[in-house]
Write a protein that holds these residues in place. Structure first.
Motif, PDB file in Angstrom:
ATOM      1  N   ILE A   1     -12.255  -3.908  -1.436  1.00 18.97           N
ATOM      2  CA  ILE A   1     -12.549  -2.913  -0.287  1.00 18.97           C
ATOM      3  C   ILE A   1     -13.705  -3.439   0.293  1.00 18.97           C
ATOM      4  CG2 ILE A   1     -13.464  -0.509   0.061  1.00 18.97           C
ATOM      5  CD1 ILE A   1     -11.534   0.247  -1.619  1.00 18.97           C
TER       6      ILE A   1
ATOM      7  N   GLU B   1     -12.872  -6.509   2.285  1.00 11.61           N
ATOM      8  CA  GLU B   1     -12.422  -6.263   3.567  1.00 11.61           C
ATOM      9  C   GLU B   1     -13.292  -5.478   4.697  1.00 11.61           C
ATOM     10  OE1 GLU B   1      -9.252  -6.663   4.734  1.00 11.61           O
ATOM     11  OE2 GLU B   1      -8.195  -6.955   2.734  1.00 11.61           O
TER      12      GLU B   1
ATOM     13  N   PHE C   1      -4.727   3.453  -5.683  1.00 13.74           N
ATOM     14  CA  PHE C   1      -4.845   2.211  -5.539  1.00 13.74           C
ATOM     15  C   PHE C   1      -4.571   1.793  -6.826  1.00 13.74           C
ATOM     16  CE2 PHE C   1      -7.733   2.823  -1.795  1.00 13.74           C
ATOM     17  CZ  PHE C   1      -7.174   1.951  -0.926  1.00 13.74           C
TER      18      PHE C   1
ATOM     19  N   SER D   1       0.867  -1.060   0.050  1.00 16.17           N
ATOM     20  CA  SER D   1       0.040   0.148  -0.058  1.00 16.17           C
ATOM     21  C   SER D   1       0.907   1.344   0.114  1.00 16.17           C
ATOM     22  CB  SER D   1      -0.766   0.033   1.242  1.00 16.17           C
ATOM     23  OG  SER D   1      -0.696   1.164   1.901  1.00 16.17           O
TER      24      SER D   1
ATOM     25  N   VAL E   1      -4.847  -2.531  -1.293  1.00 12.29           N
ATOM     26  CA  VAL E   1      -6.057  -2.625  -0.348  1.00 12.29           C
ATOM     27  C   VAL E   1      -5.984  -3.465   0.855  1.00 12.29           C
ATOM     28  CG1 VAL E   1      -8.716  -2.970   0.044  1.00 12.29           C
ATOM     29  CG2 VAL E   1      -7.867  -1.824  -2.083  1.00 12.29           C
TER      30      VAL E   1
ATOM     31  N   ILE F   1      -9.890   6.749   2.812  1.00  8.12           N
ATOM     32  CA  ILE F   1      -9.733   6.852   1.469  1.00  8.12           C
ATOM     33  C   ILE F   1     -10.165   7.964   0.623  1.00  8.12           C
ATOM     34  CG2 ILE F   1     -10.386   5.420  -0.931  1.00  8.12           C
ATOM     35  CD1 ILE F   1     -10.740   3.241   1.119  1.00  8.12           C
TER      36      ILE F   1
ATOM     37  N   THR G   1     -10.479  -3.759  -7.307  1.00  8.30           N
ATOM     38  CA  THR G   1      -9.862  -2.879  -6.037  1.00  8.30           C
ATOM     39  C   THR G   1     -11.218  -2.481  -5.332  1.00  8.30           C
ATOM     40  OG1 THR G   1      -8.430  -1.897  -7.541  1.00  8.30           O
ATOM     41  CG2 THR G   1      -9.030  -0.958  -5.613  1.00  8.30           C
TER      42      THR G   1
END
Ligand code: ADP
Ligand code: MG
Ligand code: ZN
Length: 607
Positions: free
Chosen positions: A288, A291, A231, A145, A243, A260, A284
């Protein structure tokens, strides 16, 4: 940063080298003699004392003088003397002092040449390592990251709520998040579900990033900051892994905040994108979501995101358990503007005449960033004029600079161009003064500024939250006032009106498709007029109306424009004498201020 370290290392090196020479130089310059010479002097009874240190001999003479000499390393001194034929009685007369070479300085002097390079190398690695640690999250490889981190002990970059002026409602909403981050246990113990995601929405420059930092600052937790576009950077496949990395780091540092920025760059509706970047964005975004869903409730990590395009976000992001908290940050109102101006001029010396209330009155529609910029411009103006204090006038002059770009006095118009520019601006100003429900004219000028050859600056008297149809119709006529004036006076058009035309056409289209202000369509809104089709869902998306309706819309827009042009022309033709006088005034004075303009209009018995 590195060069700074290298520089300090160099300084240390120099200091050590200096010490070393100073030290060795501090021994007196003494003459060195050979052993045979020394023996000769002993035989002549001139020597009182010999100090032995290793193989170095320091000889003290009767008269107090000193000499140096050297013996062979291994041999004892008496042995050496005997070899030179010195008798024992002669030797017995002098004091022989054998010293252990144990002095600190001695050892230093011996070791320094070896240790110094070593020390330097070690210091270099230590400094580098420390730097890497500081930026430990800044990556060398693609997958990692790229987040920037602000730790709570970073006093310089830390932001608190008091650094954010206004935004009262937003702060109130966010206090809850702060409380949770401060003592997560309290909330978890009574089984409260903690929000995972907070979405900050607001126009650019309204302080979204700032307020997110302030939440971290107030809670005293690390702030992981990354822009969504970072990202996805050219290389396919890195977005998702970045991420993952970011969330891993944040969980390790929990309680913490992940921020973000500009999340709409990846959070747009999935589905119909275009170009190669699209798949990457989708992955991506999916990561997210994964997560966010994978968070255990006892993990005190809060994800904040900012956007100025909430309308284009993928609905999946907004579902409960994801970014379900939404905080709207509005453009600052008059009181907030005053407060923001104050915050940003804290460290600037202000003249007594500075009145932030009046500046706030004159800056409706300014964002926090614009106001920060305004204060800065004023300070620059002050410094350039070699004055010590920022005056009210500096700030007022900077308002125009921030709004319109810098004056271009060198951009000289020919007499003919000047005349055209003067009539053009006079046309705008006169229509603005004579139409109902318009913003008052603040300043007219034919000095070019930024891209415009001249300008007519209108400012609303107060913050407006909604607009009437009358206002819009008048605005359309005002926009076309310059164009109409050129037609009335010169029977000819110039390219100078192209910006006006574009602005007016956009407004007319919005009246028809967005605000339902066209009589033909009545209360109808038509979508499909997104400006930004890059990578978005809107590309190629069909309009939700037929071609027939599309052409009807076009003809309605054209009606609005034609009517506005007609109105402007009528006003200008009817008051041709005022138009001529105002244009003449502009040609001679170049700039007409608000009060002057109001008096001018009054002197013709208008308004
Ligand atoms: P956004 O992220 O909404 O585009 P930023 O947070 O980056 O806006 O704001 C840009 C700058 O504008 C900030 O660094 C700050 O100097 C100034 N600013 C904006 N809003 C405020 C505010 N409410 N109080 C103080 N300064 C502000
Ligand atoms: Mg921002
Ligand atoms: Zn114009």
């Amino acid at each position: 940063m590195l060069s700074k370290n290298a520089f300090s290392a160099l300084l240390i090196l120099l200091a050590l080298a200096f010490m070393y020479t100073a030290l060795s130089g501090s021994f007196k310059e003494v003459k060195t003699i050979s052993i045979s010479e020394l023996v000769g002097k002993i035989n002549a009874d001139q020597v009182v004392k010999i100090t032995v240190m290793d193989s170095d001999l320091t000889i003290t003479m009767k008269d107090g003088a000193e000499f140096l000499s050297k013996k062979e390393n291994e041999a004892a001194l008496s042995e050496t003397f005997k070899n030179y034929g010195l008798t024992d009685e002669k030797l017995a007369k002098i004091v022989i002092d054998i010293q252990n070479p144990s002095g600190v300085w001695y050892w230093l002097a011996v070791l320094l040449p070896f240790l110094l390079p070593l020390l330097l190398v070690v210091a270099f690695f230590w400094l580098t390592a420390r730097q890497v640690q500081r930026a430990n999250i800044q990556a060398f490889t693609f997958g990692q990251s790229r987040a920037r981190v602000i730790y709570p002990d970073n006093k310089k970059e830390r932001v608190m709520f008091k650094d954010v002026a206004g935004a009262k409602e937003a702060k109130e909403e966010l206090v809850e998040i702060v409380d949770f981050l401060k003592s997560p246990k309290k909330f978890l113990d009574i089984g409260a579900k903690i929000p995972k995601g907070v979405l900050l929405m607001g126009a650019p420059g309204t302080g979204k990033t700032l307020i997110a930092k302030a939440v971290a600052g107030e809670a005293g937790v690390p702030f992981f900051h990354m822009s969504a576009s970072e990202f996805v950077e050219m290389f396919v496949g890195v977005g998702a892994s970045r991420v993952r990395d970011l969330f891993k780091m944040a969980k390790k540092a929990a309680p913490s905040i992940i921020f973000i920025d500009e999340v709409d760059a990846i959070g747009r509706h999935r589905g119909a994108g275009m170009g190669g970047g699209h798949d990457e964005r989708e992955q991506t975004l999916n990561q997210i979501l994964v997560e966010l869903d994978g968070f255990e409730t006892n993990e005190a990590v809060i994800v904040m995101a900012a956007t100025n395009r909430p309308d284009v976000l993928d609905p999946a992001l907004l579902r409960p358990g994801r970014f379900d908290r939404r905080v709207i940050i509005d453009l600052p109102d008059i009181n907030d503007r005053e407060a923001i101006l104050k915050i940003h001029s804290l460290k600037k010396p202000l003249a007594k005449d500075v009145d932030f209330k009046r500046i706030a009155e004159r800056t409706p529609g300014f964002s926090g960033a614009d106001l920060a910029n305004l204060v800065n411009e004023a300070a620059i103006l002050t410094a350039r004029n070699a004055r010590k204090e920022v005056t009210q006038l500096d700030i007022i002059n900077s308002i125009e600079k921030v709004m319109l770009g810098p004056e271009r006095k060198s951009h000289i118009l020919s007499d003919k161009e000047k005349k055209i520019a003067a009539y053009h601006e006079a046309g705008h100003a006169l229509v603005a003064a004579l139409m109902p429900d318009t913003d008052p004219v603040h300043k007219i000028s034919i000095i070019s500024r930024g891209r415009a050859a001249g300008f007519t600056l209108k400012l609303p008297l107060e913050d407006r939250h909604f607009y009437t149809k009358t206002h819009f119709i008048s605005e359309l006529a005002v926009s076309l006032g310059g164009y109409a004036s050129e037609e009335v006076v010169f029977k000819e058009f110039t390219t100078g009106a192209s910006d006006d035309l574009k602005k007016a056409t956009d407004l007319a289209r919005a009246l028809v498709t967005k605000y339902g202000m066209s009589e033909k369509f009545g209360p109808m809104a038509f979508s499909g007029h997104e400006e930004n089709v890059f990578l978005g869902r809107d590309f190629g998306s069909s309009k939700d109306y037929s071609e027939t309706v599309a052409s009807l819309i076009d003809s309605e827009v054209s009606n609005f424009m034609k009517n506005a042009f007609k109105t402007a022309k009528e006003v200008l033709t009817k008051h041709r004498d005022v138009l001529d006088a105002l244009a003449q005034k502009l040609i001679t004075e170049e700039t007409v201020e608000r009060d002057e303009f109001a008096n001018f209009i009054k002197s013709y018995g208008l308004v």
